[in-house]
Enzyme design. Sequence first.
Site, PDB file in Angstrom:
ATOM      1  N   ASN A   9       0.868  -1.184   0.000  1.00 50.92           N
ATOM      2  CA  ASN A   9       0.000   0.000   0.000  1.00 50.92           C
ATOM      3  C   ASN A   9       0.901   1.229   0.000  1.00 50.92           C
ATOM      4  O   ASN A   9       1.520   1.543   1.007  1.00 50.92           O
ATOM      5  CB  ASN A   9      -0.884  -0.024   1.265  1.00 50.92           C
ATOM      6  N   TRP A  10       0.956   1.902  -1.148  1.00 52.17           N
ATOM      7  CA  TRP A  10       1.864   3.052  -1.250  1.00 52.17           C
ATOM      8  C   TRP A  10       1.315   4.295  -0.556  1.00 52.17           C
ATOM      9  O   TRP A  10       2.015   5.292  -0.434  1.00 52.17           O
ATOM     10  CB  TRP A  10       2.117   3.388  -2.724  1.00 52.17           C
ATOM     11  N   LYS A  11       0.062   4.255  -0.187  1.00 48.82           N
ATOM     12  CA  LYS A  11      -0.594   5.444   0.396  1.00 48.82           C
ATOM     13  C   LYS A  11      -0.398   6.638  -0.549  1.00 48.82           C
ATOM     14  O   LYS A  11      -0.302   6.446  -1.757  1.00 48.82           O
ATOM     15  CB  LYS A  11      -0.065   5.741   1.789  1.00 48.82           C
ATOM     16  N   HIS A  95      -9.440   0.807   4.976  1.00 50.01           N
ATOM     17  CA  HIS A  95      -8.152   1.051   5.641  1.00 50.01           C
ATOM     18  C   HIS A  95      -8.396   1.995   6.821  1.00 50.01           C
ATOM     19  O   HIS A  95      -9.241   2.886   6.750  1.00 50.01           O
ATOM     20  CB  HIS A  95      -7.157   1.674   4.642  1.00 50.01           C
ATOM     21  N   GLU A  97      -6.909   4.485   7.824  1.00 51.80           N
ATOM     22  CA  GLU A  97      -6.800   5.918   7.514  1.00 51.80           C
ATOM     23  C   GLU A  97      -8.067   6.427   6.838  1.00 51.80           C
ATOM     24  O   GLU A  97      -8.445   7.583   6.993  1.00 51.80           O
ATOM     25  CB  GLU A  97      -5.554   6.162   6.646  1.00 51.80           C
ATOM     26  N   GLU A 167      -5.193  -5.254  10.691  1.00 51.50           N
ATOM     27  CA  GLU A 167      -4.214  -4.187  10.887  1.00 51.50           C
ATOM     28  C   GLU A 167      -4.512  -3.462  12.198  1.00 51.50           C
ATOM     29  O   GLU A 167      -5.371  -2.569  12.229  1.00 51.50           O
ATOM     30  CB  GLU A 167      -4.292  -3.185   9.728  1.00 51.50           C
ATOM     31  N   GLY A 173       2.370   2.244  10.594  1.00 51.93           N
ATOM     32  CA  GLY A 173       3.267   3.379  10.399  1.00 51.93           C
ATOM     33  C   GLY A 173       3.952   3.840  11.676  1.00 51.93           C
ATOM     34  O   GLY A 173       4.569   4.899  11.712  1.00 51.93           O
ATOM     35  N   SER A 212       3.584  -2.126  10.295  1.00 46.75           N
ATOM     36  CA  SER A 212       5.038  -2.074  10.475  1.00 46.75           C
ATOM     37  C   SER A 212       5.730  -3.400  10.167  1.00 46.75           C
ATOM     38  O   SER A 212       6.677  -3.792  10.858  1.00 46.75           O
ATOM     39  CB  SER A 212       5.394  -1.579  11.880  1.00 46.75           C
ATOM     40  N   GLY A 233       2.861  -1.189   4.224  1.00 51.21           N
ATOM     41  CA  GLY A 233       2.807   0.234   3.898  1.00 51.21           C
ATOM     42  C   GLY A 233       4.198   0.763   3.606  1.00 51.21           C
ATOM     43  O   GLY A 233       4.749   0.567   2.514  1.00 51.21           O
ATOM     44  N   GLY A 234       4.804   1.415   4.607  1.00 56.34           N
ATOM     45  CA  GLY A 234       6.097   2.076   4.430  1.00 56.34           C
ATOM     46  C   GLY A 234       7.145   1.232   3.718  1.00 56.34           C
ATOM     47  O   GLY A 234       7.841   1.715   2.811  1.00 56.34           O
TER      48      GLY A 234
END
Length: 249
Positions: A9-11, A95, A97, A167, A173, A212, A233-234
Amino acid sequence: MRQTLVAGNWKMNGSREGNRRLLDGIKAGISEGVNAEVVVCPPAIYIPQAARRLNESGIAWGGQDLSQHESGAYTGEISAAMLWDYQCKYVIIGHSERRSLHAETDAQVAEKFIAAQKTGLTPILCIGELLTEREAGETEAVVARQLDAVIDAAGIEAIAGCVIAYEPVWAIGTGKTASPQQAQDVHAFIRQRVAAQNVDVAEKVRILYGGSVKPDNAAELFAKADIDGGLIGGASLDAEGFLAICRAV
Ligand code: PEP
């Protein structure tokens, strides 16, 4: 046997030039062989670029969100059919967010889930508790509520055709990963909740862990019985790191 899925997930990150390097790097690494199905979810505007560069690479691509509506006066929104038009296979739904920053409700998440499946997309349904909820001992109640909202709206059979991503919000993150056992416990709970309604569906559905995940903790997480891969993610923004996670399968 469920095939492990590693989804990036590149956000809201990326640029045409940076994506080119990232996609080509992942493509080159994957061509050397990994034991997992791999999907990348760039920001919507870069989906055509991913579709071009990943064509026939064996790597799938998907959206990070979609509208529950088919078409019409919904400025800024993207429909399931539009994602399908660019050969997306997956779409992330619910998600944390989206839930926290865009006030998406369980009911809206369920509508998005149905819109995605109706078009042929495979939803990656995100569920997970806040830190305060975990500390209050409410983890199972929260994930059950989020999952049941979708099961009640879409039916238990629909779960067979989706991917669930557990999640914990406190791990996204933040650099804090759920321990492999903490994650396994919730994954087992999710699978049992599905099994209570349909054992076959519970055996089939892939449940990913997200929060993470890094090259150095992926193998231990993926080794757990009910963890069928990761939503990353990151660490998915770096080709080598993402590939190392894919190879940890
Ligand atoms: C995510 O965005 O779904 C996620 C798990 O992020 P990170 O890996 O950076 O915690």
